[in-house]
Design a protein around this motif. Structure first.
Motif, PDB file in Angstrom:
ATOM      1  N   ARG A   1     -10.188   0.966   1.195  1.00  0.00           N
ATOM      2  CA  ARG A   1      -8.905  -0.501   0.729  1.00  0.00           C
ATOM      3  C   ARG A   1      -8.244  -0.192   2.345  1.00  0.00           C
ATOM      4  NH1 ARG A   1      -2.911  -1.728  -1.742  1.00  0.00           N
ATOM      5  NH2 ARG A   1      -2.583  -3.637  -0.581  1.00  0.00           N
TER       6      ARG A   1
ATOM      7  N   ASP B   1      -7.240   5.436  -1.794  1.00  0.00           N
ATOM      8  CA  ASP B   1      -8.633   4.013  -2.126  1.00  0.00           C
ATOM      9  C   ASP B   1      -9.358   4.109  -0.276  1.00  0.00           C
ATOM     10  OD1 ASP B   1      -9.159   1.897  -2.279  1.00  0.00           O
ATOM     11  OD2 ASP B   1      -8.095   0.698  -3.007  1.00  0.00           O
TER      12      ASP B   1
ATOM     13  N   ARG C   1     -10.451  -1.414   4.589  1.00  0.00           N
ATOM     14  CA  ARG C   1     -10.057  -2.898   4.410  1.00  0.00           C
ATOM     15  C   ARG C   1      -9.231  -3.731   5.647  1.00  0.00           C
ATOM     16  NH1 ARG C   1     -11.159  -3.599  -0.730  1.00  0.00           N
ATOM     17  NH2 ARG C   1      -9.387  -3.912  -0.744  1.00  0.00           N
ATOM     18  N   GLU C   2      -8.017  -3.191   5.123  1.00  0.00           N
ATOM     19  CA  GLU C   2      -7.171  -3.793   4.885  1.00  0.00           C
ATOM     20  C   GLU C   2      -5.927  -3.373   6.033  1.00  0.00           C
ATOM     21  OE1 GLU C   2      -5.066  -4.747   1.465  1.00  0.00           O
ATOM     22  OE2 GLU C   2      -6.081  -6.503   1.233  1.00  0.00           O
TER      23      GLU C   2
ATOM     24  N   ILE D   1       0.399  -1.172   0.343  1.00  0.00           N
ATOM     25  CA  ILE D   1       0.223   0.011  -0.337  1.00  0.00           C
ATOM     26  C   ILE D   1       1.164   0.917   0.186  1.00  0.00           C
ATOM     27  CG2 ILE D   1      -0.268  -0.193   2.564  1.00  0.00           C
ATOM     28  CD1 ILE D   1      -3.088   0.941   1.184  1.00  0.00           C
TER      29      ILE D   1
END
Ligand SMILES: [Zn+2]
Ligand SMILES: [Zn+2]
Ligand SMILES: [Zn+2]
Ligand SMILES: [Zn+2]
Length: 493
Positions: free
Chosen positions: A125, A122, A128-129, A38
């Motif tokens: 993302r 994003d 979520r992560e 990321i």
């Protein structure tokens, strides 16, 4: 591989927090998942480097923002473009430095800034992560790096780079924590060390006896995670976040410092390190015993001679100090240029510490690991020049490292691939030398060449999973070619 076949579940417990578990039986070498970084960027305290390709630079700056890049191509690198806008809009330029090889705190802000920009770009993302990632804020507040982060990252990005309208100090502080706790060091395309955040990889729990391995692809910094051994459905997936050849004291200190936990894995809990003796010392007071930690999970516990009649004791502090002294010597050896001295000085160091450490102690093992790679590769010690006795020494060192890896890093790892590749050459040379001296028959020669052939085939398979441009990937390609040649030469006998 079809990414939709998920080979793991994410579970949660007291000990690890979130961790990964195989949800099907996995074969040795099987690809479990891939993960995209990321954010990739400089490590803290790094000397100036190109913000596109991470090679060292001197006096070359981006024509738009005025931060270090190596040339026009890297100005346009997707790694640099977003931050380039931030610096350009804020008119915040890189302050020129006198020594371009000294560490430069100005670059400390880059990777946190990139992680923030990745969140903006994003947010799904992130939610979520990344959002659930550990930051260990309380422990970090007590450290010197906390102040450095506040000055060089949080204040700098808010005040000088004018990010105040887009984000908060709290978020940037959290980002610093996420990086400090979860980032992994990876080699850049040019072979320089940078850091990256892989959200899924970061969930894997640590063990000093890992069962999964990871490989970085240099083109886009993707990471591939594979099973190092066959893994049964339901078993946790363990990665090693520290150097597998280090002794317990050093590994546990490193994990506490960088990952904020005290490792209690079976290897750490065993004074003999699972009978590898990587932490074992010889006793200077008797011939019957060896010196082991009385409790390796207690940093303050004394070290004792195993011979009760001897009773020799020393403190863990003395042990740590001694290891640090020897490690500093090893670091100096690592800085030597590739030449005959690199071998001779290591052999001298081996002799010097022979009576102190168990022959399998981590410090001696590291020396032997280096020597196993150096014999046959440096001037005055090429394979054609090595006498049989020295070929045997190279074989002995390779086998010792491989035997230790069987226990502490079982299965198919990069280090094993490289070591088996090293092992094939002396085996082959020794067999041929004995044949030409008339010591063995042609039939026997054929038989003796089977082991080096197997080494090459294993090395080609294991290293074939590495990026073809990396040193290991290149060795894998060579191993494959050498295997074909050796096969042909055995058939022609
Ligand atoms: Zn560049
Ligand atoms: Zn720029
Ligand atoms: Zn451990
Ligand atoms: Zn003793």
């Amino acid at each position: 591989m079809a990414e939709d076949v998920c080979r793991y579940d994410v579970l949660k417990n007291e000990k690890y927090g979130r961790y990964l578990v195989a949800n099907k039986d996995l074969e040795c070498g099987e690809l479990i998942f891939t993960d995209t970084a990321i954010a990739v960027g400089p490590k803290p305290d790094t000397p100036p480097l190109c913000l596109g390709c991470y090679c060292p630079v001197e006096n070359t700056l981006c024509s738009r923002c005025g931060w270090p890049v190596c040339g026009a191509e890297c100005e346009q690198s997707p790694h640099h473009l977003l931050e380039c806008d931030v610096f350009t809009q804020a008119k915040e330029r890189f302050q020129s430095v006198e020594d371009w090889s000294a560490s430069c705190p100005q670059l400390d802000c880059i990777t946190p800034l990139r992680l923030f920009l990745a969140k903006e770009k994003d947010p799904e993302r992130w939610a979520r992560e990344v959002d659930a990632m550990e930051t260990h804020t309380e422990e970090r507040q007590k450290r010197a790096t906390w102040r450095a982060d506040q000055n060089n990252v949080v204040d700098y990005l808010i005040d000088r780079c004018k990010l105040g309208e887009r984000c908060t100090r709290e978020l940037l502080t959290r980002i610093c924590g996420i990086l400090e706790v979860n980032a992994v060091e990876i080699p850049s395309r040019g072979g320089f060390s940078v850091r990256a955040i892989y959200p899924r990889l970061a969930i894997a729990a640590h063990s000093c006896v890992p069962n999964i391995v990871h490989t970085i692809l240099q083109s886009d910094y993707q990471v591939q995670i594979r099973a190092a051994v066959s893994i049964k459905s339901g078993e946790p997936l363990h990665l090693s976040y520290t150097h597998v050849l280090s002794p317990t004291i050093v590994r546990r200190e490193h994990l506490l410092e960088s990952k904020f936990f005290s490792c209690e894995c079976p290897r750490c809990a065993d004074p003999t390190e699972l009978d590898t003796h990587m932490s074992t010392l010889k006793c200077s007071k008797c011939d019957n015993g060896v010196i082991l930690a009385s409790n390796p999970l207690d940093n303050e516990a004394p070290w004792n001679c195993t011979d009760k009649k001897c009773g020799f004791k020393t403190s863990s502090a003395a042990m740590r100090k001694m290891l640090a002294v020897v490690q500093a010597e090893l670091d100096q050896l690592d800085a030597l240029p590739l030449g005959p001295e690199a071998i001779e000085m290591r052999e001298a160091t081996l002799r010097k510490y022979k009576s102190v450490f168990h022959p399998c102690h981590s410090m001696l093992l590291s020396l032997k690991h280096a020597l196993a790679q150096l014999y046959g590769r440096v001037e005055g010690y090429t394979l054609d020049e090595l006498p049989d006795l020295v070929l045997e020494r190279k074989i002995e060192f390779c086998r010792l490292v491989l035997k230790t890896l069987d226990v502490i890093s079982p299965g198919e790892s990069r280090m094993r691939g490289m070591m088996i590749y090293e092992l094939h050459a002396p085996l082959m040379y020794l067999a041929r030398s004995e044949f030409s001296a008339g010591l063995i028959s042609q039939e026997k020669l054929k038989e003796r060449l089977q082991e080096p052939l197997q080494c090459l085939s294993d090395a080609a398979r294991i290293l074939g999973r590495e990026d073809p441009q990396s040193p290991e990937g290149i060795t894998g390609t060579i191993a494959h070619q050498s295997m074909e040649q050796l096969k042909a030469s055995i058939e022609s006998l």
